[in-house]
Motif scaffolding. Structure first.
Motif, PDB file in Angstrom:
ATOM      1  N   PHE A  74       7.632  -3.490 -11.687  1.00 32.26           N
ATOM      2  CA  PHE A  74       8.208  -4.784 -11.296  1.00 32.26           C
ATOM      3  C   PHE A  74       9.494  -5.045 -12.093  1.00 32.26           C
ATOM      4  N   TYR A  75       9.459  -4.838 -13.407  1.00 35.52           N
ATOM      5  CA  TYR A  75      10.656  -5.018 -14.245  1.00 35.52           C
ATOM      6  C   TYR A  75      11.787  -4.135 -13.727  1.00 35.52           C
TER       7      TYR A  75
ATOM      8  N   LEU B  33      10.043  -7.096 -31.964  1.00 33.62           N
ATOM      9  CA  LEU B  33      11.354  -6.739 -31.415  1.00 33.62           C
ATOM     10  C   LEU B  33      12.219  -6.058 -32.475  1.00 33.62           C
TER      11      LEU B  33
ATOM     12  N   ALA C 121       3.401 -11.142 -12.914  1.00 36.41           N
ATOM     13  CA  ALA C 121       4.384 -10.212 -12.363  1.00 36.41           C
ATOM     14  C   ALA C 121       3.922  -9.676 -11.014  1.00 36.41           C
ATOM     15  N   ASP C 122       2.819  -8.997 -10.995  1.00 34.06           N
ATOM     16  CA  ASP C 122       2.365  -8.402  -9.740  1.00 34.06           C
ATOM     17  C   ASP C 122       0.846  -8.374  -9.671  1.00 34.06           C
TER      18      ASP C 122
ATOM     19  N   VAL D  20       9.852 -13.559 -21.106  1.00 36.89           N
ATOM     20  CA  VAL D  20       9.047 -14.068 -19.998  1.00 36.89           C
ATOM     21  C   VAL D  20       7.758 -14.714 -20.496  1.00 36.89           C
ATOM     22  N   GLU D  21       7.061 -14.026 -21.428  1.00 37.26           N
ATOM     23  CA  GLU D  21       5.735 -14.514 -21.812  1.00 37.26           C
ATOM     24  C   GLU D  21       5.763 -15.518 -22.953  1.00 37.26           C
TER      25      GLU D  21
ATOM     26  N   ASP E 108      -1.368  -7.348 -11.532  1.00 42.48           N
ATOM     27  CA  ASP E 108      -2.096  -6.389 -12.357  1.00 42.48           C
ATOM     28  C   ASP E 108      -2.175  -6.865 -13.807  1.00 42.48           C
ATOM     29  N   GLY E 109      -1.182  -7.638 -14.182  1.00 39.50           N
ATOM     30  CA  GLY E 109      -1.221  -8.239 -15.508  1.00 39.50           C
ATOM     31  C   GLY E 109      -0.746  -7.302 -16.589  1.00 39.50           C
ATOM     32  N   THR E 110      -0.426  -7.894 -17.718  1.00 35.22           N
ATOM     33  CA  THR E 110       0.067  -7.128 -18.857  1.00 35.22           C
ATOM     34  C   THR E 110      -1.004  -7.175 -19.938  1.00 35.22           C
ATOM     35  N   ALA E 111      -0.720  -6.555 -21.058  1.00 37.49           N
ATOM     36  CA  ALA E 111      -1.668  -6.569 -22.160  1.00 37.49           C
ATOM     37  C   ALA E 111      -1.896  -8.005 -22.639  1.00 37.49           C
TER      38      ALA E 111
ATOM     39  N   GLY F 224       2.302  -1.610 -24.380  1.00 35.10           N
ATOM     40  CA  GLY F 224       1.165  -2.463 -24.027  1.00 35.10           C
ATOM     41  C   GLY F 224       1.378  -3.216 -22.730  1.00 35.10           C
ATOM     42  N   VAL F 225       2.354  -2.790 -21.925  1.00 24.29           N
ATOM     43  CA  VAL F 225       2.632  -3.450 -20.649  1.00 24.29           C
ATOM     44  C   VAL F 225       2.180  -2.518 -19.523  1.00 24.29           C
ATOM     45  N   ALA F 226       1.388  -3.030 -18.579  1.00 22.94           N
ATOM     46  CA  ALA F 226       0.818  -2.203 -17.511  1.00 22.94           C
ATOM     47  C   ALA F 226       1.898  -1.589 -16.624  1.00 22.94           C
TER      48      ALA F 226
ATOM     49  N   PRO G  13       2.209  -1.237 -13.309  1.00 23.96           N
ATOM     50  CA  PRO G  13       2.741  -2.033 -12.197  1.00 23.96           C
ATOM     51  C   PRO G  13       3.751  -3.092 -12.668  1.00 23.96           C
ATOM     52  N   THR G  14       3.513  -3.635 -13.865  1.00 18.44           N
ATOM     53  CA  THR G  14       4.460  -4.620 -14.395  1.00 18.44           C
ATOM     54  C   THR G  14       5.779  -3.950 -14.756  1.00 18.44           C
TER      55      THR G  14
ATOM     56  N   ARG H 201       9.444  -8.911 -22.213  1.00 18.82           N
ATOM     57  CA  ARG H 201       8.126  -9.519 -22.370  1.00 18.82           C
ATOM     58  C   ARG H 201       8.205 -10.786 -23.235  1.00 18.82           C
TER      59      ARG H 201
ATOM     60  N   ARG I 169      10.006  -4.744 -24.571  1.00 21.71           N
ATOM     61  CA  ARG I 169       9.544  -5.760 -25.539  1.00 21.71           C
ATOM     62  C   ARG I 169      10.366  -7.040 -25.431  1.00 21.71           C
TER      63      ARG I 169
END
Lengths: 235, 235
Positions: free
Chosen positions: B19-20, A153, A103-104, B54-55, A106-109, B11-13, B15-16, B51, B48
């Motif tokens: 971005f979202y 979810l 994403a940017d 995308v992931e 910094d990354g996610t968990a 659990g999502v940073a 900065p992300t 994520r 959620r």
């Protein structure tokens, strides 16, 4: 035949053939002069296979290289060849080798570990159905991560679909292996393993979309008979 | 909750999350001061979902945006929502919107038109099974291109698997629509359509890999009993 004739026979442009050659996706021709080589039917078949993997199944060059290397290693047992082909397909690669979204920066968990509730459900499913596979099978992590996502979810109701999906997987796998068994020579069998595995996901995903819309029409829309007059309808 | 708390909850940073938010994947919070907004459970659920798309399903940001826009358009009929979700998934995108491989800029021949022999086989299959879909269903071109590739690769024997793949697609589609019907509210139904469609391909592809290896063991290797002692075996 010369490279220009190989191009005509396959419909693939000469610069692309040179790219395949450089990347090890196409074996060398017989050298006839310092600047020329002669190609044969084995090159035509190989170019068609590479094109199907890259353009239809959407494999990266690196993934296609791994499949080609496995094919050229004539001594590889069928099960290992299945594994290479299974790992090569693009879409599931995101599942089998999870990487955080870029994403940017910094990354996610971290993605969930493979020992979440999804992995347990899949292990129980395997036991119940008598499915025997090695821990390295990429499908284990792929399926488990989807089930973990359903739970996260808040859609535990989707877990009820797993049995039907497993039935479908069994139906498809039996057809896949029947095709392999019926192929005759070892060369033909390896071809069927690679082509069927790499392209079969796309066939299944395509038919799923057709069946889904049809079933959705049947349940939620006007009866199919009313569609007969629709000029947009195709089948 | 503040954005930092939304980050902890999902659990999502941060900065992300920003971005979202910038990309329209996450709706605005309630503004509490010029530099601050308050988020609620609807944001947790949305993060959620994004994520997972995308992931886990490997959707591009653009594809995820289209799905989110369709979800937020509350008036979209279920069939159209299915269509948006179906088109969004990464792997089949290569099939539904074929582009020549970007090998070296010179390009390859045009992909086969959708009216090749594959399209005819799929049309006949639809007629035989009573599948009713619109011409724009992305599955039609996806499935047809795979069948065309089988034929071009000289593997007409793989056409014999189509019936089993169609059975599997029907089994899965019925389970998908049963889950949609059982979801209760319209909001829950749209959630199930999107989540099940986007993630279901991965579940099916994963289970196919497991069933394939298991069936391959059964046909070509030592009997499964011998695997019980294998420390590598997982299920």
């Amino acid at each position: 035949m010369r490279m220009s004739e190989l191009s005509t026979a396959t419909g693939v442009a000469v610069p692309t053939l040179k790219f395949y050659r450089r990347e090890g996706l196409l074996h060398a021709g017989e050298t006839t002069s310092p600047n020329q080589a002669r190609y044969d039917e084995s090159h035509v078949a190989r170019v068609r296979l590479v094109r199907a993997m890259v353009e239809i199944a959407g494999l990266s060059t690196a993934s296609a290289q791994r499949v080609i290397a496995a094919l050229d290693d004539g001594g590889m047992p069928l099960n290992s060849l299945f594994g290479v082909a299974q790992r090569a397909v693009t879409m599931p690669a995101a599942l089998a080798h999870p990487e955080p979204a870029a994403a940017d920066g910094d990354g996610t968990a971290e993605p969930e570990a493979a020992d979440g509730p999804g992995a347990r459900i899949i292990a129980e499913l395997c036991a119940r159905r008598g499915w025997h596979v090695h821990a390295g099978n990429p499908g284990l992590a792929m399926a488990a991560r989807v089930l973990d996502a359903y739970a996260q979810l808040g859609r535990d109701d989707l877990l009820a679909t797993v049995g039907a999906y497993a039935d479908a997987a069994d139906t498809v796998a039996r057809a896949d292996l029947a095709a392999v068994s019926g192929a005759g020579s070892v060369t033909a069998m390896t071809d069927v393993v690679v082509i069927g595995t790499v392209l079969g996901d796309g066939l299944l995903a395509g038919l799923r979309r057709i069946a889904q819309e049809s079933e959705s029409q049947r349940r939620f829309s006007a009866p199919p008979a009313s569609l007969a007059a629709d000029p947009e309808e195709s089948c």
